[in-house]
Design a protein around this motif. Structure first.
Motif, PDB file in Angstrom:
ATOM      1  N   MET A   1       0.828  -1.202   0.000  1.00  0.00           N
ATOM      2  CA  MET A   1       0.000   0.000   0.000  1.00  0.00           C
ATOM      3  C   MET A   1       0.866   1.257   0.000  1.00  0.00           C
ATOM      4  SD  MET A   1      -2.617   1.457   2.907  1.00  0.00           S
ATOM      5  CE  MET A   1      -1.219   1.967   3.912  1.00  0.00           C
ATOM      6  N   VAL A   2       1.886   1.279   0.857  1.00  0.00           N
ATOM      7  CA  VAL A   2       2.770   2.442   0.937  1.00  0.00           C
ATOM      8  C   VAL A   2       3.507   2.646  -0.392  1.00  0.00           C
ATOM      9  CG1 VAL A   2       4.837   3.366   2.055  1.00  0.00           C
ATOM     10  CG2 VAL A   2       3.041   2.313   3.437  1.00  0.00           C
ATOM     11  N   SER A   3       3.923   1.551  -1.010  1.00  0.00           N
ATOM     12  CA  SER A   3       4.636   1.641  -2.286  1.00  0.00           C
ATOM     13  C   SER A   3       3.736   2.225  -3.372  1.00  0.00           C
ATOM     14  CB  SER A   3       5.135   0.253  -2.707  1.00  0.00           C
ATOM     15  OG  SER A   3       6.021  -0.273  -1.745  1.00  0.00           O
ATOM     16  N   VAL A   4       2.487   1.735  -3.437  1.00  0.00           N
ATOM     17  CA  VAL A   4       1.540   2.242  -4.425  1.00  0.00           C
ATOM     18  C   VAL A   4       1.203   3.702  -4.133  1.00  0.00           C
ATOM     19  CG1 VAL A   4      -0.808   2.018  -5.335  1.00  0.00           C
ATOM     20  CG2 VAL A   4       0.586  -0.022  -4.947  1.00  0.00           C
ATOM     21  N   LEU A   5       1.032   4.023  -2.849  1.00  0.00           N
ATOM     22  CA  LEU A   5       0.711   5.401  -2.479  1.00  0.00           C
ATOM     23  C   LEU A   5       1.853   6.347  -2.841  1.00  0.00           C
ATOM     24  CD1 LEU A   5      -1.237   7.379  -1.189  1.00  0.00           C
ATOM     25  CD2 LEU A   5      -0.295   6.777   1.054  1.00  0.00           C
ATOM     26  N   ALA A   6       3.092   5.915  -2.607  1.00  0.00           N
ATOM     27  CA  ALA A   6       4.245   6.739  -2.985  1.00  0.00           C
ATOM     28  C   ALA A   6       4.243   6.986  -4.492  1.00  0.00           C
ATOM     29  CB  ALA A   6       5.544   6.054  -2.565  1.00  0.00           C
ATOM     30  N   HIS A   7       3.922   5.948  -5.242  1.00  0.00           N
ATOM     31  CA  HIS A   7       3.840   6.039  -6.703  1.00  0.00           C
ATOM     32  C   HIS A   7       2.804   7.080  -7.123  1.00  0.00           C
ATOM     33  CE1 HIS A   7       3.913   4.044 -10.779  1.00  0.00           C
ATOM     34  NE2 HIS A   7       2.740   4.655 -10.846  1.00  0.00           N
ATOM     35  N   GLU A   8       1.608   6.995  -6.537  1.00  0.00           N
ATOM     36  CA  GLU A   8       0.530   7.910  -6.926  1.00  0.00           C
ATOM     37  C   GLU A   8       0.797   9.336  -6.443  1.00  0.00           C
ATOM     38  OE1 GLU A   8      -1.560   6.989  -9.060  1.00  0.00           O
ATOM     39  OE2 GLU A   8      -1.018   4.867  -8.965  1.00  0.00           O
TER      40      GLU A   8
ATOM     41  N   SER B   1       9.727   7.141  -8.554  1.00  0.00           N
ATOM     42  CA  SER B   1       9.693   7.175  -7.088  1.00  0.00           C
ATOM     43  C   SER B   1       9.901   5.778  -6.515  1.00  0.00           C
ATOM     44  CB  SER B   1       8.357   7.752  -6.604  1.00  0.00           C
ATOM     45  OG  SER B   1       7.279   6.867  -6.887  1.00  0.00           O
ATOM     46  N   ASN B   2       9.298   4.764  -7.138  1.00  0.00           N
ATOM     47  CA  ASN B   2       9.464   3.393  -6.641  1.00  0.00           C
ATOM     48  C   ASN B   2      10.894   2.903  -6.818  1.00  0.00           C
ATOM     49  OD1 ASN B   2       6.267   3.039  -7.931  1.00  0.00           O
ATOM     50  ND2 ASN B   2       6.670   2.626  -5.783  1.00  0.00           N
ATOM     51  N   LEU B   3      11.500   3.236  -7.942  1.00  0.00           N
ATOM     52  CA  LEU B   3      12.870   2.798  -8.171  1.00  0.00           C
ATOM     53  C   LEU B   3      13.841   3.501  -7.217  1.00  0.00           C
ATOM     54  CD1 LEU B   3      12.884   2.604 -12.078  1.00  0.00           C
ATOM     55  CD2 LEU B   3      12.707   0.728 -10.428  1.00  0.00           C
ATOM     56  N   VAL B   4      13.551   4.751  -6.880  1.00  0.00           N
ATOM     57  CA  VAL B   4      14.385   5.460  -5.893  1.00  0.00           C
ATOM     58  C   VAL B   4      14.256   4.797  -4.522  1.00  0.00           C
ATOM     59  CG1 VAL B   4      14.626   7.609  -4.593  1.00  0.00           C
ATOM     60  CG2 VAL B   4      14.396   7.679  -7.082  1.00  0.00           C
ATOM     61  N   ILE B   5      13.024   4.477  -4.122  1.00  0.00           N
ATOM     62  CA  ILE B   5      12.810   3.800  -2.842  1.00  0.00           C
ATOM     63  C   ILE B   5      13.539   2.461  -2.821  1.00  0.00           C
ATOM     64  CG2 ILE B   5      11.080   2.679  -1.369  1.00  0.00           C
ATOM     65  CD1 ILE B   5       9.112   4.863  -2.266  1.00  0.00           C
ATOM     66  N   ALA B   6      13.454   1.710  -3.930  1.00  0.00           N
ATOM     67  CA  ALA B   6      14.136   0.420  -4.008  1.00  0.00           C
ATOM     68  C   ALA B   6      15.645   0.598  -3.883  1.00  0.00           C
ATOM     69  CB  ALA B   6      13.794  -0.273  -5.326  1.00  0.00           C
ATOM     70  N   GLY B   7      16.188   1.611  -4.548  1.00  0.00           N
ATOM     71  CA  GLY B   7      17.626   1.856  -4.491  1.00  0.00           C
ATOM     72  C   GLY B   7      18.095   2.250  -3.099  1.00  0.00           C
TER      73      GLY B   7
ATOM     74  N   THR C   1      10.269  -4.737   0.877  1.00  0.00           N
ATOM     75  CA  THR C   1      10.115  -3.332   0.482  1.00  0.00           C
ATOM     76  C   THR C   1      10.899  -3.034  -0.791  1.00  0.00           C
ATOM     77  OG1 THR C   1       9.819  -2.639   2.786  1.00  0.00           O
ATOM     78  CG2 THR C   1      10.441  -0.941   1.206  1.00  0.00           C
ATOM     79  N   VAL C   2      12.133  -3.506  -0.829  1.00  0.00           N
ATOM     80  CA  VAL C   2      12.972  -3.281  -2.011  1.00  0.00           C
ATOM     81  C   VAL C   2      12.391  -3.996  -3.227  1.00  0.00           C
ATOM     82  CG1 VAL C   2      15.230  -3.752  -3.042  1.00  0.00           C
ATOM     83  CG2 VAL C   2      15.080  -2.881  -0.700  1.00  0.00           C
ATOM     84  N   LEU C   3      12.010  -5.266  -3.039  1.00  0.00           N
ATOM     85  CA  LEU C   3      11.505  -6.051  -4.169  1.00  0.00           C
ATOM     86  C   LEU C   3      10.198  -5.482  -4.713  1.00  0.00           C
ATOM     87  CD1 LEU C   3      11.751  -8.535  -5.979  1.00  0.00           C
ATOM     88  CD2 LEU C   3      10.519  -9.846  -4.222  1.00  0.00           C
TER      89      LEU C   3
ATOM     90  N   LEU D   1       9.709  -3.978  -8.468  1.00  0.00           N
ATOM     91  CA  LEU D   1       8.780  -4.590  -9.417  1.00  0.00           C
ATOM     92  C   LEU D   1       7.691  -3.618  -9.846  1.00  0.00           C
ATOM     93  CD1 LEU D   1       8.384  -8.186  -7.920  1.00  0.00           C
ATOM     94  CD2 LEU D   1       9.746  -7.470  -9.894  1.00  0.00           C
ATOM     95  N   VAL D   2       7.150  -2.827  -8.888  1.00  0.00           N
ATOM     96  CA  VAL D   2       6.120  -1.848  -9.231  1.00  0.00           C
ATOM     97  C   VAL D   2       6.678  -0.817 -10.208  1.00  0.00           C
ATOM     98  CG1 VAL D   2       4.709   0.052  -8.331  1.00  0.00           C
ATOM     99  CG2 VAL D   2       4.755  -2.130  -7.135  1.00  0.00           C
ATOM    100  N   GLY D   3       7.894  -0.330  -9.919  1.00  0.00           N
ATOM    101  CA  GLY D   3       8.507   0.663 -10.805  1.00  0.00           C
ATOM    102  C   GLY D   3       8.791   0.102 -12.178  1.00  0.00           C
ATOM    103  N   LEU D   4       9.383  -1.096 -12.228  1.00  0.00           N
ATOM    104  CA  LEU D   4       9.756  -1.696 -13.501  1.00  0.00           C
ATOM    105  C   LEU D   4       8.525  -2.053 -14.329  1.00  0.00           C
ATOM    106  CD1 LEU D   4      12.378  -2.552 -14.977  1.00  0.00           C
ATOM    107  CD2 LEU D   4      12.003  -4.857 -14.054  1.00  0.00           C
TER     108      LEU D   4
END
Length: 246
Positions: free
Chosen positions: A61-68, A116-122, A144-146, A150-153
């Motif tokens: 949820m946090v990952s998707v929210l960061a994306h949006e 944003s997702n790729l930055v969080i993953a990095g 969290t990283v995975l 995946l969401v970013g890619l």
């Protein structure tokens, strides 16, 4: 109608965050699927494994929210007000009003989400290498990283309704001077992406045989259905607009 759409729990940067009821269904499914897996990894925590699985869902949820939010805040830079962020069965969606859109602005807002997702993953990967967390903390850090990677890619795949579809749309828009032609091209590109995903899943099934991961097959089927519907909607809207231009 509003009741069927879900409800708003919080506002972030003044933007209402609406949760579709389907989002809670996804959370329940994640807990049911991953709870036993966590239990096998950490048998000593007992029913706490399901709390860890709930942590999986919350991290998603946090990952998707960061994306949006990245979409919403980048749109705000161009003076495009965001009216709502919605979390649903397929992830999320940001509604905003685009004034004086150009191919470049449209592309920048679209790519802000996956970026944003790729930055969080990095950053997460760097912290894991530095701090070397273990146990449940390490597991959730890895997730969290995975998840963000995946969401970013995945969202960078070049076809509507994914963010990468804006790349196709913007290129065709820039060349032809017509956004609708760009949307039409991005819709067909989205259907091509679906075909490639279906081909990949079928190849996996043939290779794995009886050991096929049926969860992967079901999830991939649902994703392909969502992508096909979204791509088809882009094609339908673009064709209707092009017809009106004639």
């Amino acid at each position: 109608m509003a009741a069927r759409r879900g409800f708003t729990l919080v506002r972030v940067a003044g933007i209402p965050i609406r949760f579709q009821y389907s989002w809670f269904l996804v959370t329940a499914v994640i807990v049911v699927i991953f709870g036993p897996q966590v239990s096998r990894i950490f048998p000593e925590i007992g029913l706490g494994a399901y709390a860890v699985a709930l942590g999986y869902a919350l991290l998603l949820m946090v990952s998707v929210l960061a994306h949006e939010l990245a979409h919403a805040l980048s749109a705000k830079v161009f003076g495009w007000p965001s009216t709502e962020i919605e979390l649903n069965l397929w992830g999320g969606h940001t509604q905003f009003i685009a004034h004086d859109a150009t191919p470049g602005k449209s592309l920048a807002v679209s790519l802000a989400g996956p970026a944003s997702n790729l930055v969080i993953a990095g950053v997460g990967w760097y912290l894991i290498q530095t701090l070397e967390p273990s146990g449940v903390t390490g597991l959730l850090a890895d997730v969290t990283v995975l998840v963000n990677f995946l969401v970013g890619l995945f969202n960078l795949l070049p076809g509507n309704p994914l963010d990468g579809g804006r790349l196709v749309e913007s290129v065709v828009w820039q060349i032809t001077g017509d956004q609708d032609r760009g949307m039409l091209a991005a819709g067909w590109a989205g259907r091509l992406v679906v075909g490639l995903v279906v081909g990949f899943v079928m190849w996996q099934v043939l290779v794995a045989g009886p050991n096929t991961n049926m969860v992967l097959v079901v999830v991939a089927t649902m994703i392909c259905f969502f992508l096909w519907q979204g791509a088809g909607e882009s094609i339908r809207i673009a064709r209707a607009r092009l017809q009106r231009q004639r």
